[in-house]
Design a protein around this motif. Structure first.
Motif, mmCIF file in Angstrom:
data_model
loop_
_atom_site.group_PDB
_atom_site.id
_atom_site.type_symbol
_atom_site.label_atom_id
_atom_site.label_comp_id
_atom_site.label_asym_id
_atom_site.label_seq_id
_atom_site.Cartn_x
_atom_site.Cartn_y
_atom_site.Cartn_z
ATOM 1 N N SER A 1 4.762 -9.397 3.715
ATOM 2 C CA SER A 1 5.882 -8.456 3.828
ATOM 3 C C SER A 1 6.184 -7.778 2.493
ATOM 4 O O SER A 1 7.115 -6.961 2.411
ATOM 5 C CB SER A 1 7.145 -9.183 4.309
ATOM 6 O OG SER A 1 6.979 -9.698 5.609
ATOM 7 N N SER A 2 5.426 -8.086 1.468
ATOM 8 C CA SER A 2 5.690 -7.558 0.131
ATOM 9 C C SER A 2 5.599 -6.041 0.100
ATOM 10 O O SER A 2 4.768 -5.433 0.793
ATOM 11 C CB SER A 2 4.696 -8.145 -0.872
ATOM 12 O OG SER A 2 4.828 -9.548 -0.947
ATOM 13 N N LEU A 3 6.450 -5.443 -0.718
ATOM 14 C CA LEU A 3 6.506 -3.985 -0.844
ATOM 15 C C LEU A 3 5.732 -3.550 -2.077
ATOM 16 O O LEU A 3 5.924 -4.099 -3.163
ATOM 17 C CB LEU A 3 7.961 -3.526 -0.946
ATOM 18 C CG LEU A 3 8.914 -4.035 0.132
ATOM 19 C CD1 LEU A 3 10.314 -3.456 -0.081
ATOM 20 C CD2 LEU A 3 8.406 -3.689 1.525
ATOM 21 N N THR A 4 4.877 -2.558 -1.902
ATOM 22 C CA THR A 4 4.075 -2.051 -3.001
ATOM 23 C C THR A 4 4.233 -0.533 -3.102
ATOM 24 O O THR A 4 4.849 0.115 -2.243
ATOM 25 C CB THR A 4 2.582 -2.374 -2.810
ATOM 26 O OG1 THR A 4 2.036 -1.533 -1.787
ATOM 27 C CG2 THR A 4 2.376 -3.830 -2.438
ATOM 28 N N VAL A 5 3.653 0.018 -4.143
ATOM 29 C CA VAL A 5 3.675 1.477 -4.330
ATOM 30 C C VAL A 5 3.012 2.179 -3.145
ATOM 31 O O VAL A 5 3.429 3.273 -2.755
ATOM 32 C CB VAL A 5 2.948 1.842 -5.642
ATOM 33 C CG1 VAL A 5 2.784 3.355 -5.784
ATOM 34 C CG2 VAL A 5 3.701 1.285 -6.847
ATOM 35 N N TRP A 6 2.016 1.540 -2.550
ATOM 36 C CA TRP A 6 1.207 2.197 -1.519
ATOM 37 C C TRP A 6 1.718 1.995 -0.095
ATOM 38 O O TRP A 6 1.231 2.654 0.822
ATOM 39 C CB TRP A 6 -0.241 1.691 -1.589
ATOM 40 C CG TRP A 6 -0.813 1.615 -2.957
ATOM 41 C CD1 TRP A 6 -1.356 0.525 -3.559
ATOM 42 C CD2 TRP A 6 -0.916 2.673 -3.914
ATOM 43 N NE1 TRP A 6 -1.776 0.817 -4.822
ATOM 44 C CE2 TRP A 6 -1.528 2.136 -5.073
ATOM 45 C CE3 TRP A 6 -0.548 4.022 -3.923
ATOM 46 C CZ2 TRP A 6 -1.774 2.896 -6.215
ATOM 47 C CZ3 TRP A 6 -0.786 4.778 -5.059
ATOM 48 C CH2 TRP A 6 -1.392 4.219 -6.183
ATOM 49 N N ASN A 7 2.664 1.095 0.129
ATOM 50 C CA ASN A 7 3.027 0.803 1.526
ATOM 51 C C ASN A 7 4.513 0.909 1.833
ATOM 52 O O ASN A 7 4.947 0.529 2.914
ATOM 53 C CB ASN A 7 2.527 -0.593 1.926
ATOM 54 C CG ASN A 7 3.256 -1.728 1.215
ATOM 55 O OD1 ASN A 7 4.325 -1.537 0.626
ATOM 56 N ND2 ASN A 7 2.689 -2.920 1.258
ATOM 57 N N SER A 8 5.337 1.424 0.892
ATOM 58 C CA SER A 8 6.786 1.394 1.141
ATOM 59 C C SER A 8 7.493 2.697 0.767
ATOM 60 O O SER A 8 8.709 2.705 0.583
ATOM 61 C CB SER A 8 7.415 0.233 0.358
ATOM 62 O OG SER A 8 7.156 0.355 -1.029
ATOM 63 N N SER A 9 6.768 3.788 0.638
ATOM 64 C CA SER A 9 7.370 5.053 0.202
ATOM 65 C C SER A 9 7.831 5.896 1.380
ATOM 66 O O SER A 9 7.537 5.596 2.541
ATOM 67 C CB SER A 9 6.373 5.859 -0.629
ATOM 68 O OG SER A 9 5.370 6.406 0.210
ATOM 69 N N SER A 10 8.532 6.976 1.073
ATOM 70 C CA SER A 10 8.865 7.977 2.082
ATOM 71 C C SER A 10 7.604 8.760 2.437
ATOM 72 O O SER A 10 6.523 8.522 1.896
ATOM 73 C CB SER A 10 9.928 8.929 1.537
ATOM 74 O OG SER A 10 11.158 8.268 1.358
ATOM 75 N N THR A 11 7.751 9.727 3.318
ATOM 76 C CA THR A 11 6.592 10.498 3.780
ATOM 77 C C THR A 11 6.043 11.400 2.677
ATOM 78 O O THR A 11 6.710 11.669 1.668
ATOM 79 C CB THR A 11 6.970 11.370 4.981
ATOM 80 O OG1 THR A 11 7.939 12.352 4.561
ATOM 81 C CG2 THR A 11 7.555 10.531 6.109
ATOM 82 N N HIS A 12 4.845 11.874 2.901
ATOM 83 C CA HIS A 12 4.179 12.772 1.958
ATOM 84 C C HIS A 12 5.042 14.008 1.681
ATOM 85 O O HIS A 12 5.272 14.386 0.524
ATOM 86 C CB HIS A 12 2.824 13.177 2.558
ATOM 87 C CG HIS A 12 1.928 13.876 1.596
ATOM 88 N ND1 HIS A 12 0.659 14.314 1.945
ATOM 89 C CD2 HIS A 12 2.091 14.258 0.304
ATOM 90 C CE1 HIS A 12 0.097 14.896 0.889
ATOM 91 N NE2 HIS A 12 0.946 14.886 -0.107
ATOM 92 N N LEU A 13 5.559 14.634 2.736
ATOM 93 C CA LEU A 13 6.355 15.848 2.582
ATOM 94 C C LEU A 13 7.664 15.564 1.838
ATOM 95 O O LEU A 13 8.086 16.351 0.981
ATOM 96 C CB LEU A 13 6.651 16.455 3.956
ATOM 97 C CG LEU A 13 7.474 17.758 3.959
ATOM 98 C CD1 LEU A 13 6.769 18.850 3.169
ATOM 99 C CD2 LEU A 13 7.755 18.209 5.392
#
Length: 382
Positions: free
Chosen positions: A327-339
């Motif tokens: 369940s860990s949050l990383t730079v690659w899996n916890s951001s908002s959308t590309h737009l």
């Protein structure tokens, strides 16, 4: 719609921007917190305390902008991080906000009455408003590095299974004390630039020296804890930096010592902890030789180095989970959308320089030493 910056790059940019905002907050409001924590100990009478308070009285409100911006960027760019961290550390956040609320009240009301007991009460309120946030911010960083007790279910709902007292572990307390030492040194360096030369400045140098020596010892102790303690997480399996934001798609395992992996992969990162130590040493040399610019510059470098060390050591992790590493949050899996990240970057490119220009102008206009004679002739001072 094809955007000119790919998703992975935008995520990396926003991770860097979050670090910049946190460092900016520590560099500016950090010396406010440090001065508040020093106030009852370096100023022996009412005149000296008013003089110390007015070294930060003109700019402390503006310095809090960086704290608001950092919180806003977490909310908008890293919604998973915002939701989980603010719910997991709710009581700690409440304590910090309570202490920070004391500051403006103390600034505004301290000199409204001449009674000694009244002014002493608000002086200690300013101490609480400086010491408590400095301590709890460090404790929070310690908990981020050890991991938080949360998990996500299949619908990405978060469940926190820790407690407020559970946040205060030996490592997190070490980080809290390092944060206090770092900001007390920064506050002492600020007083060297802004306070009237005399007994107060001399006491600030003494406390700054103690804080600097403790900072070196605590920073080294923290490094040994990271190297030989039960800290660290590692991603196993493939990672898609441009994939959808879903933490459960990332395989993570607890791996003691893993926070040192990046220094082998990217040797240039060693510059961060080196800056942390060299900055403190430079500040101590400045204190001993009474060079105010060297002291403040060194303390600023140490702040940048210490905070950068945390971010670079953990990359790409932002908030690991101890009870369910997947369940860990990383730079690659916890951001908002590309737009969303792209639009926010455009807004930041426009407004961040304006904030920097305005802040620089304010400091230029309000620059100068605070003296005891000032508030005897200027009724607008605190």
């Amino acid at each position: 719609m094809e955007l000119p910056i790919d998703y992975a790059t935008l995520r990396l940019i926003w991770w860097g921007l979050l670090g910049v905002l946190l460092i900016a907050f520590a560099l500016t409001d950090g010396f406010d917190l440090g001065v508040g924590a020093l106030l009852p100990f370096i100023a022996r009478n009412d005149d000296e305390r008013r003089m110390v308070i007015n070294t930060i009285g003109a700019t402390w409100e503006g310095n809090q902008v960086w704290f608001v911006l950092a919180g806003g960027s977490i909310f908008a760019a890293w919604p998973f991080v915002y939701a989980i961290s603010f719910s997991s550390f709710y009581m700690a956040m409440f304590v910090v906000l309570g202490a920070l609320i004391l500051r403006p009240v103390a600034f505004k009301y301290r000199s409204k009455r001449p009674a000694r007991a009244w002014r002493n009460f608000w002086d200690w309120a300013l101490f609480v408003g400086g010491f408590v946030p400095a301590l709890v911010f460090g404790v929070a960083v310690g908990n981020v590095m050890t991991g938080a007790e949360f998990r996500l279910d299949s619908d990405l709902r978060s469940f926190y299974e820790g407690s407020f007292l559970g946040l205060f572990t030996p490592f997190s307390l070490l980080c809290g004390l390092l944060s206090v030492a770092m900001l007390v040194l920064h506050g002492a360096a600020w007083l060297g630039l802004k306070a009237e030369r005399g007994p107060v400045a001399a006491r600030a140098r003494t406390f700054g020296t103690v804080a600097g020596l403790l900072g070196i010892a605590l920073f080294i102790a923290g490094g040994l804890f990271v190297a030989y303690g039960d800290l660290g997480f590692r991603i196993v399996g493939a990672v898609d930096p441009s994939g959808m934001s879903n933490p459960l798609r990332t395989a993570v395992v607890a791996a003691p010592g893993a926070w040192l992996d990046n220094y082998s992969l990217y040797p240039w990162m060693i510059a961060a902890p080196v800056m942390g130590l060299i900055g403190i040493v430079a500040a101590l040399i400045g204190l001993w030789f009474r060079s105010e610019p060297l002291t403040f510059g060194g303390s600023g470098v140490s702040v940048i180095g210490i905070i950068s060390t945390v971010g670079l050591s953990m990359f790409p992790f932002i908030l690991p989970s101890t009870i369910d590493p997947s369940s860990s949050l990383t730079v690659w899996n916890s951001s908002s959308t590309h737009l969303t990240l792209f639009i926010m970057l455009g807004v930041t490119i426009v407004f961040l320089p304006l904030i920097l220009i305005y802040t620089s102008w304010v400091y230029k206009v309000l620059w100068g030493r605070s003296t005891i004679a000032d508030f005897k002739t200027n009724p607008d001072l605190y």
